[in-house]
Design a protein around this motif. Structure first.
Motif, PDB file in Angstrom:
ATOM      1  N   TRP A   1      -5.312   2.751   2.601  1.00  0.00           N
ATOM      2  CA  TRP A   1      -5.107   1.455   2.344  1.00  0.00           C
ATOM      3  C   TRP A   1      -7.197   1.345   1.965  1.00  0.00           C
ATOM      4  CZ3 TRP A   1      -4.547  -1.121   8.071  1.00  0.00           C
ATOM      5  CH2 TRP A   1      -2.865  -0.997   8.190  1.00  0.00           C
ATOM      6  N   HIS A   2      -7.096   0.822   0.776  1.00  0.00           N
ATOM      7  CA  HIS A   2      -7.964  -0.178  -0.603  1.00  0.00           C
ATOM      8  C   HIS A   2      -8.112  -1.366   0.567  1.00  0.00           C
ATOM      9  CE1 HIS A   2     -11.261   0.469  -2.759  1.00  0.00           C
ATOM     10  NE2 HIS A   2     -10.935  -0.510  -3.385  1.00  0.00           N
ATOM     11  N   ASP A   3      -9.086  -1.772   0.560  1.00  0.00           N
ATOM     12  CA  ASP A   3      -9.423  -2.856   0.692  1.00  0.00           C
ATOM     13  C   ASP A   3      -8.600  -3.566   0.901  1.00  0.00           C
ATOM     14  OD1 ASP A   3     -11.778  -4.378   0.845  1.00  0.00           O
ATOM     15  OD2 ASP A   3     -11.464  -5.189  -0.944  1.00  0.00           O
ATOM     16  N   HIS A   4      -7.730  -2.910   2.366  1.00  0.00           N
ATOM     17  CA  HIS A   4      -6.885  -3.734   2.909  1.00  0.00           C
ATOM     18  C   HIS A   4      -6.841  -5.117   3.789  1.00  0.00           C
ATOM     19  CE1 HIS A   4      -2.516  -3.393   4.461  1.00  0.00           C
ATOM     20  NE2 HIS A   4      -3.367  -4.242   5.531  1.00  0.00           N
ATOM     21  N   HIS A   5      -6.475  -6.493   3.012  1.00  0.00           N
ATOM     22  CA  HIS A   5      -7.614  -7.832   3.731  1.00  0.00           C
ATOM     23  C   HIS A   5      -8.963  -7.859   3.700  1.00  0.00           C
ATOM     24  CE1 HIS A   5      -2.822  -8.456   4.907  1.00  0.00           C
ATOM     25  NE2 HIS A   5      -2.885  -7.387   5.833  1.00  0.00           N
ATOM     26  N   GLN A   6      -9.028  -7.210   2.474  1.00  0.00           N
ATOM     27  CA  GLN A   6     -10.513  -7.623   2.715  1.00  0.00           C
ATOM     28  C   GLN A   6     -11.353  -7.116   3.245  1.00  0.00           C
ATOM     29  OE1 GLN A   6      -8.474 -10.120   1.645  1.00  0.00           O
ATOM     30  NE2 GLN A   6      -8.048  -8.758   0.001  1.00  0.00           N
ATOM     31  N   ASP A   7     -11.397  -5.779   4.427  1.00  0.00           N
ATOM     32  CA  ASP A   7     -11.392  -5.432   4.775  1.00  0.00           C
ATOM     33  C   ASP A   7     -13.091  -4.204   3.789  1.00  0.00           C
ATOM     34  OD1 ASP A   7     -10.618  -2.936   4.612  1.00  0.00           O
ATOM     35  OD2 ASP A   7      -9.790  -2.364   6.640  1.00  0.00           O
ATOM     36  N   GLY A   8     -12.934  -3.826   3.040  1.00  0.00           N
ATOM     37  CA  GLY A   8     -14.305  -3.221   2.701  1.00  0.00           C
ATOM     38  C   GLY A   8     -13.843  -1.385   2.478  1.00  0.00           C
TER      39      GLY A   8
ATOM     40  N   SER B   1       1.066  -1.225   0.014  1.00  0.00           N
ATOM     41  CA  SER B   1      -0.129   0.103  -0.298  1.00  0.00           C
ATOM     42  C   SER B   1       0.970   1.172  -0.162  1.00  0.00           C
ATOM     43  CB  SER B   1      -0.317  -0.074   1.070  1.00  0.00           C
ATOM     44  OG  SER B   1      -1.530  -1.443   1.686  1.00  0.00           O
TER      45      SER B   1
ATOM     46  N   THR C   1     -12.032   1.889   2.970  1.00  0.00           N
ATOM     47  CA  THR C   1     -10.792   3.647   2.118  1.00  0.00           C
ATOM     48  C   THR C   1     -10.804   4.126   2.961  1.00  0.00           C
ATOM     49  OG1 THR C   1     -11.965   2.363   0.187  1.00  0.00           O
ATOM     50  CG2 THR C   1     -10.712   4.982  -0.011  1.00  0.00           C
TER      51      THR C   1
END
Length: 128
Positions: free
Chosen positions: A48-55, A33, A57
């Protein structure tokens, strides 16, 4: 026809502009990132954008510690959350990129984080 930016790309460009306007700030990837740091020193912000698929930004910044982190989350949980990995050290994540993003507030938090990471010589020269 020019391509239009996605909301997350627009948010990254705004965060990048805020962070790189600070003295001796630079950018390099950190764990995949964009990360913003003071040249020769410490990171002060991450995008961070969708860091570890957390949805989410978000921009992740330093706080003065866990007490401030807790207070921010309790006072505005729609904006702030405890980021994975960096949260235990007192960092805070601010949700960005939505139509209601308060960019002045984001800029202030990024600048405060810069001040927490800045070496004394930069602060003595007047800081930001």
């Amino acid at each position: 026809m020019a391509d239009t930016l996605t909301p997350s790309e627009e948010a990254l460009e705004r965060v990048r502009g805020i962070a790189l306007a600070l003295p001796e700030a630079a950018e390099r990837p950190s764990h995949g990132s964009p990360g913003f740091y003071i040249e020769g020193g410490k990171f002060f912000a991450y995008f961070w954008h969708d860091h570890h698929q957390d949805g989410e930004t978000a921009v992740v910044v330093k706080t003065s510690g866990l007490d401030e982190q807790t207070m921010l989350i309790e006072n505005d949980p729609a904006l702030y959350y405890k980021p994975a990995y960096l949260g235990p050290s007192g960092c805070i994540a601010l949700r960005v990129g939505g139509p209601d993003t308060d960019w002045e507030r984001v800029a202030d938090r990024v600048a405060q984080s810069w001040e927490l990471a800045a070496p004394r010589r930069l602060l003595e020269m007047g800081g930001r």
